[in-house]
Each structure stands twice: as C-alpha cells, then as structure tokens.
Design an enzyme around this catalytic site. Structure first.
Site, mmCIF file in Angstrom:
data_model
loop_
_atom_site.group_PDB
_atom_site.id
_atom_site.type_symbol
_atom_site.label_atom_id
_atom_site.label_comp_id
_atom_site.label_asym_id
_atom_site.label_seq_id
_atom_site.Cartn_x
_atom_site.Cartn_y
_atom_site.Cartn_z
ATOM 1 N N LYS A 63 63.799 -67.381 95.095
ATOM 2 C CA LYS A 63 63.155 -66.228 94.097
ATOM 3 C C LYS A 63 64.272 -65.199 94.237
ATOM 4 O O LYS A 63 64.624 -65.237 95.655
ATOM 5 C CB LYS A 63 62.101 -66.258 95.760
ATOM 6 C CG LYS A 63 61.068 -67.346 95.336
ATOM 7 C CD LYS A 63 59.985 -67.369 94.468
ATOM 8 C CE LYS A 63 59.550 -65.504 94.196
ATOM 9 N NZ LYS A 63 58.038 -65.303 94.183
ATOM 10 N N ASN B 214 53.231 -13.230 99.643
ATOM 11 C CA ASN B 214 52.702 -13.503 98.743
ATOM 12 C C ASN B 214 53.075 -14.351 97.302
ATOM 13 O O ASN B 214 53.899 -14.837 96.565
ATOM 14 C CB ASN B 214 51.451 -12.994 97.442
ATOM 15 C CG ASN B 214 50.172 -13.200 99.059
ATOM 16 O OD1 ASN B 214 50.445 -14.065 99.897
ATOM 17 N ND2 ASN B 214 49.271 -12.108 99.245
ATOM 18 N N GLU C 238 59.428 -53.292 90.491
ATOM 19 C CA GLU C 238 57.805 -53.360 91.001
ATOM 20 C C GLU C 238 57.828 -52.170 92.181
ATOM 21 O O GLU C 238 56.349 -51.474 91.309
ATOM 22 C CB GLU C 238 57.608 -54.731 92.265
ATOM 23 C CG GLU C 238 57.770 -55.621 91.640
ATOM 24 C CD GLU C 238 58.103 -56.831 92.270
ATOM 25 O OE1 GLU C 238 56.484 -57.580 92.878
ATOM 26 O OE2 GLU C 238 58.607 -57.392 92.305
ATOM 27 N N SER D 277 52.428 -24.368 107.900
ATOM 28 C CA SER D 277 52.910 -24.991 106.440
ATOM 29 C C SER D 277 54.848 -25.689 106.935
ATOM 30 O O SER D 277 55.440 -25.892 106.505
ATOM 31 C CB SER D 277 53.112 -24.492 104.919
ATOM 32 O OG SER D 277 53.137 -22.991 105.777
ATOM 33 N N HIS E 180 50.950 -56.337 71.724
ATOM 34 C CA HIS E 180 49.979 -57.413 71.867
ATOM 35 C C HIS E 180 50.847 -58.326 72.465
ATOM 36 O O HIS E 180 50.573 -58.837 73.183
ATOM 37 C CB HIS E 180 49.689 -57.966 71.093
ATOM 38 C CG HIS E 180 48.545 -57.281 70.096
ATOM 39 N ND1 HIS E 180 47.562 -56.135 70.179
ATOM 40 C CD2 HIS E 180 48.956 -57.065 68.661
ATOM 41 C CE1 HIS E 180 46.921 -55.980 68.696
ATOM 42 N NE2 HIS E 180 48.731 -55.838 68.016
ATOM 43 N N SER F 108 62.990 -63.744 99.082
ATOM 44 C CA SER F 108 62.030 -64.369 99.444
ATOM 45 C C SER F 108 62.255 -65.490 101.175
ATOM 46 O O SER F 108 63.006 -65.933 101.131
ATOM 47 C CB SER F 108 61.210 -65.276 98.823
ATOM 48 O OG SER F 108 60.238 -66.146 99.780
HETATM 49 N N1 ARG Z 1 52.695 -20.770 103.764
HETATM 50 C C1 ARG Z 1 51.523 -19.924 102.351
HETATM 51 C C2 ARG Z 1 51.758 -20.384 101.254
HETATM 52 O O1 ARG Z 1 52.516 -21.229 101.521
HETATM 53 C C3 ARG Z 1 52.714 -18.716 102.081
HETATM 54 C C4 ARG Z 1 52.123 -17.815 102.037
HETATM 55 C C5 ARG Z 1 50.792 -16.983 102.900
HETATM 56 N N2 ARG Z 1 50.377 -16.040 102.104
HETATM 57 C C6 ARG Z 1 49.152 -15.442 102.368
HETATM 58 N N3 ARG Z 1 48.229 -13.696 102.355
HETATM 59 N N4 ARG Z 1 48.282 -15.894 103.695
HETATM 60 O O2 ARG Z 1 50.967 -20.404 100.175
#
Ligand code: ARG
Length: 471
Positions: free
Chosen positions: A296, A123, A303, A36, A169, A290
């Site tokens: 334009k 975690n 938009e 990640s 409307h 444009s």
């Molecule tokens: N990169 C993980 C996330 O964003 C971090 C937590 C990972 N925890 C684990 N038990 N693998 O969720």
C-alpha cells in the site's frame, strides 16, 4: 482599587481594571467561561501595534504628554519581545490579551500605562486587533493560492497535449488534455484568490477610535491611527465598527469556497492514484504506507485535506450563528469569533501547502491516461460530429447512428476504432474510410479548438496568460 467590602479575601481578587465597582472576584467557572487569553494571545502583535498607534496619536493630539506616550510605546515593545520570546506569564485572571498586555505595561512603566486606555475601549481594540489578524490571513491565503496555481501550471505546461478521459457523472465522456484539466483548477484557485482580494479591500477600514460604541469626547485623530495601521480609512460609523464581524465571515466564506475546490482536487487525487485508475503516482513525500499491507501507498495528505475542509465550513456556520441574533452593538458572544477563524485559517493554510506539495510532485502516468482516454467509446461524439459534417446528417440522426455503432462495438467487445469499415457501413452505407481519422484521441482533442476548449493550442494560450499573471 477602592473597596470597602467586609470580605478581605474577595476584595483582594476584584479586578484591577474595573475593581472600583466590584466587591468580589469572579467565580472560578465564571473565569473559565469568560477568559479568552488561552486563544486571543495569538493577536498579541496586532494588539501591541494598535496600542502603539493609539499612544502616538494621543500624544500628537495633546491628549497625553509626549514623554508618557514615549514610555508607553517603548514599554509595549518590551512586552512584545517578552511575548515573542516566550517569557511572558499569561494570566487567566486578566481575561484577555488586551488586559494582559496593559497589566504588564503597568509593571514596566508605572503610571503612564494607565493613560493608554484614554479614548479607547476593548470593544474598538478587539475589533482592530482582529481585523489586522484576519487581513494578514487574507494575504497569506492569496500567497498560498498563487503557489498552488504555479504548481498546477507546471503540470499543465508539462502535459499540455497528454490525453486523458474527461468525465461527466464520473463516466468517460470525451477525451481531454491533462493540461486542460490542470488549468481548470488554476481558474478556480484564481477566483478564490480574487475573493480574498475583494474582501480585503472591503475590510480595510479602522475601527480604532470608535471607543466603546459611540465615539469619544477626546479630540482624537482617527485618520492618523488608520494610516499607521495600514488601513485605507477609519470606519465611518462607530456602532458598526465595534459590532460587525462581517470581515471575518467574508474570510470564512471565501475560505469555505476555496476549501471546497481543494477538496474536489483532493478527491480526484485519491481516485486517480488508486490501483483501478492508475492515472497518477503521488510522491513518497505526501503518502504513507500501511503497517500490515506492504503493497500500500496511501494518499493520506489528499484524504486529510478533503476531511479538514469540514472544519472550515463548520467555522463559517458557527460564526454566522453567533452573529445572527445580536442586537447592536458589542456583545460578549462575539468573543467566540476568534477560535473559529484561527482554526479555519490554520487548516486552510495547511491544506493549501499540502496540496501545493502534492500537485507539484505528482507524476502523471501518460500511457495509462492515454489508454483510458481511448476506452469507453470516448470519441463517439467525434463520430457523430463527423456524420454531420461529412454526410450532412442532422445531429439527432447522427447521434442515433453513432449509438448503433457503439452498441455493435460493445457487443463485439471492442472499441469504436476497432470496427471495420464494412461493419460500419452495415449500420450506415455512406460511411467512408475518412471516419477513422476522427476516432483517434489525439485528433479528437486537437479538433476542439473553440475558445476555452481542450485543444493543446488553446490550452497553451491559457497557460501563457496565467504565466504572465503569476510569474
Ligand atoms: N475578549 C473580548 C473579546 O474578544 C474583548 C472585548 C471585551 N469587551 C467587553 N466589553 N467586555 O471580544
């Protein structure tokens, strides 16, 4: 890393953080789906703030030595300055921001770095980092909304008594004031800001110290880390702390409602700036030309706001879907929370800023607004109300008589005030000259003085109230 496997190549790639149990490193595809770091590096500052608070607490509780904690805290500042200065080599093999930071810390300060993860897990770490990140975005959204409200307030002050058609409307309904229309959005964006404020209060609890899921046997002080990170208190249940992302969903749902409001205003600006309406002219700063049609001037910013809103709605649905099937507590599915929220936040802030610029710059075309306000038999309701008041007619009958007068005007190709008194009396004999007073658009709006109504006197009260609140 202790490894006795026979394949030396693979041994050398087993993960530094959990290599003890692993003989081989991950497959390249595994690394690609698992890592990640390409996106969660955006939480580097929050990760380091969280780790610094954790290290200080570990020392205060006598869990790690003071000098080790000091080395960790100092080293983390160096890591932060490397990241912020663009001098940090992020590694996909190290998966995420948490492990990238810790690995670099180890290079910088050596052995003490390994003590930082005591009484903590990725975690609770990721839950903490992400809360801190989302909390900042809530503050940014509130600030962006207030700036937009101020821009609209400026428009309302300038045109508290300019008349324009009010629509239902998208058909002309009754004349309203420009200020009243602008203030309708000030109300909407005010509720949007209050939704972010409410959500911020609910989410401002610290997951740190929940550890993997069950808490820890170390004598940690969760109040201390909560306070250091600006949280009101620690989350009361460690399972909940690591497993819910409702705070991110509240951000996304508040963002979605706000985005919906932005999109409606964007839609109005697109319509109003067209050659058919000519209600406003948008500034060159927020329009484009444009390449082929020299006449334009396109409302591209409006938009794009209208279109980008789809990403915000999409993020809300995507994260709801990620979360809905997960048994407690943490599952890796939850790593998919971040890109959705990052993208939604980026686009919300951009849309708010673009709308603030456009709304501040736009010029109402007052004569066109007034002409449009007077067309389409917009004062028919005023005429019916007059019949009720002056002739004591039941409203239903007055509605019928007015309908006949509208039909007459339509057949003649004129507006209601263009009918002669004789023509009106041909429809109903008791109508008098006084009726013409209510047929003018300025009189019409000035008469709607009920609370919240469109009369300039009422609109100015609301402007003053919001000026007091927003400064
Ligand atoms: N990169 C993980 C996330 O964003 C971090 C937590 C990972 N925890 C684990 N038990 N693998 O969720």
């Amino acid at each position: 890393m202790t490894n006795t496997g026979s394949n030396d190549d693979q041994t050398s790639t087993a993960n530094a953080m959990w290599g003890g149990r692993f003989a081989a490193g991950p497959d390249a595809i595994m690394e690609a789906i698992n890592a990640s770091i390409s996106f969660d590096q955006r939480m580097a500052r929050q990760d380091i703030e969280g780790s610094r608070a954790h290290a200080a607490m570990l020392a205060a509780q006598g869990i790690v030595r003071d000098n080790d904690a000091e080395a960790i805290r100092e080293g983390l500042l160096t890591v932060l300055s490397e990241i912020e200065g663009g001098n940090f080599a992020f590694s996909t093999a190290l998966e995420d921001i948490h492990m990238n930071v810790e690995a670099r810390l180890k290079e910088l300060v050596g052995e003490p770095a390994g003590r930082l993860h005591t009484a903590r897990s990725r975690n609770d770490q990721v839950a903490t980092d992400f809360r801190l990140w989302v909390r900042e975005q809530m503050d940014a959204a509130i600030e962006g909304l207030e700036a937009l409200q101020r821009a609209l307030l400026g428009q309302a002050e300038a045109g508290a008594d300019w008349v324009m058609p009010g629509f239902t409307h998208l058909q002309t309904a009754q004349p309203v004031t420009w200020g009243h229309h602008m203030m309708a959005y000030v109300e909407m964006f005010g509720r949007d800001a209050s939704r972010f404020r409410d959500a911020r209060v609910r989410m401002n609890e610290s997951p740190l110290g929940a550890a993997a899921l069950a808490g820890t046997s170390f004598p940690i002080d969760r109040e201390m880390t909560a306070k250091a990170l600006g949280f009101d208190r620690p989350c009361a249940n460690s399972l909940d702390a690591v497993s819910d992302r409702d705070f991110a969903l509240e951000f996304l749902s508040s963002a979605s409602i706000c985005a919906m409001h932005l999109s409606r205003l964007a839609e109005e600006l697109v319509i109003w700036s067209s050659a058919q309406f000519r209600f406003v002219s948008l500034s060159d700063r927020f329009s484009t030309g444009s390449s082929i049609m020299p006449q334009k001037k396109n409302p591209d910013a409006a938009e794009l706001i209208r279109a980008k809103i789809g990403r915000i709605f999409g993020a809300n649905v995507a994260l709801m879907t990620v979360m809905k099937g997960l048994a407690l507590t943490y599952s890796k599915d939850m790593q998919e929370d971040k890109e959705q929220v990052f993208d939604a936040a980026d686009n919300l802030m951009l849309a708010l800023a673009a709308m603030t610029g456009m709304a501040g710059d736009m010029q109402a075309r007052v004569p066109e607004l007034e002409a449009a306000a007077a067309s389409g038999f917009s004062t028919a309701t005023d005429l019916a109300d007059w019949l009720v008041r002056a002739l004591d007619m039941p409203f239903r009958d007055a509605h019928h008589v007015t309908g006949s007068l509208v039909k007459l005007a339509e057949d003649k190709g004129c507006d209601l005030p263009d009918l002669s008194l004789e023509e009106m009396q041909g429809v109903h004999g008791e109508i008098t000259e006084a009726v013409f007073e209510v047929l003018g658009v300025h009189n019409s709006v000035a008469s709607r003085t009920s609370y919240g109504g469109t009369a300039p006197v009422r609109v100015r009260e609301q402007i003053a109230r919001w000026r007091g609140a927003l400064g």
